[in-house]
Design an enzyme around this catalytic site. Sequence first.
Site: not given
Length: 481
Positions: A256, A290
């Site tokens: 990720e 994020c």
Amino acid sequence: MATQSTQSIRIVGSFSAGTFQTQGEPTLDSANPANPSDVVATGIRATEDQASAAIESAHDAQLKWALLPGSARGDFLYRWADQIQAKASEMALIVAREVGKPIGEANGEVGRCIAILRYYAGEAVRDTGEVVPSLTPGALQYSLRTPLGVVGLITPWNFPVAIPLWKAAPALACGNTVVLKPAETSILCATLLAETAQAAGLPEGVFSVLIGDGVLLGEAMMSHKLLRGMSFTGSARVGSIVAQKCAARNIKFQTEMGGKNAGIVLPDADLKQAATLVASGAMRFAGQKCTATSRVIVHRKVRDAFQKELVVAIESLKVSDPLEADCAVGPVITEISKNRIEEALSNAGKPFYEGAIPSTGYFVAPALYVDVYPGSPLAQDELFGPVLAMIDAEDFDHAIEIANDVDYGLSASLFTKDIASALKYVSKIEAGMVRVNADTTGVDPHAPFGGVKASSSGSREQGPAAKDFYTEIKTVQINAG
């Protein structure tokens, strides 16, 4: 500013085979980004040999852990959740102090940890396979999900307790053991996870933590023959290295790696609601998620009206020490991060709006840039700071084109009252998490998490989808003798 903690500095070491490392010189300092003179913890760096020993201990433990009934593994996870709940206030304060997360969000993160562990405690007894019809008469054919073995976890500082657990909990529920390498700036948070795991009675070697240099320990983990999978969250640059090294060994990996997330505002949207949610998604925790909203793409018909609402919404978010109860925007994590963001902004011109910041700590002023060109670095690069780029769009299709024209594809939001526009957006947007009339941040702990393009690789995290990474499928056929 809030009064700083007067706690003594904790000396922390790696946790392996049920014991904490106590030998060695503590040389790794973790400081409070709101007050850098406040050293929260100092760590004893693990060596490559210690990393290997942790993996070998995890391998030995996994053989027994996998043989336990799922309900028994689930019981351990329930007890771990109980231990964290008992220390919830202490843990939240450490999260706020060590990584600069506003205390309200830190409390929420600890609560999420409890929810994650309890969810996967239940998942440990779910179906692990299915019957598959056989073409051979009289044969029984079925599939089984089996654990990988030892799984490595490399996690960031911005969710220093939740991300390790949303990786570790499904791994453990599926019968794996894990070795966690946390960020160097969140070593005390990781130590609290180890302490609560030990207090919950997890068997030796089932959960290990390596404190120290990321490059050294990451390389040692990924090159070890007993490691069978790696789950990584962090930068795209490091994630690509992790992917290459794991692929070279043909072991499973998931990465990720961030986002450049967009909110889209259409003319029929509730502009005040949209501005409130966009500002929150962009600025809270100094934009260090994020999933943070770093671009807002606004239909030209409502550009001026939305811009006014957006400034009001940003101004309402208090910038202060994270330990203050009403803090919304704290510092960025390090001086290096602060300098990197400010250098990038020095080439972006003057912001339309720039907030005030405290004089102490690694604070970056919340900033709104308007009339941003979609291809500029400000609209393309992930800054990981409290910075929002506003981009004009001619119509719906133009807005979608701008939103998709970046390397990343993690999260996106659309603000509209029109169901037809919402459905069209869902089908056309290039993002793994698609939201309507909500900010880009956050996802339920039982829902799949992940993105497309440069944001993610491998299978999704969280929810039932996590089993796809942490298990292998074994197909069994039994014929009559």
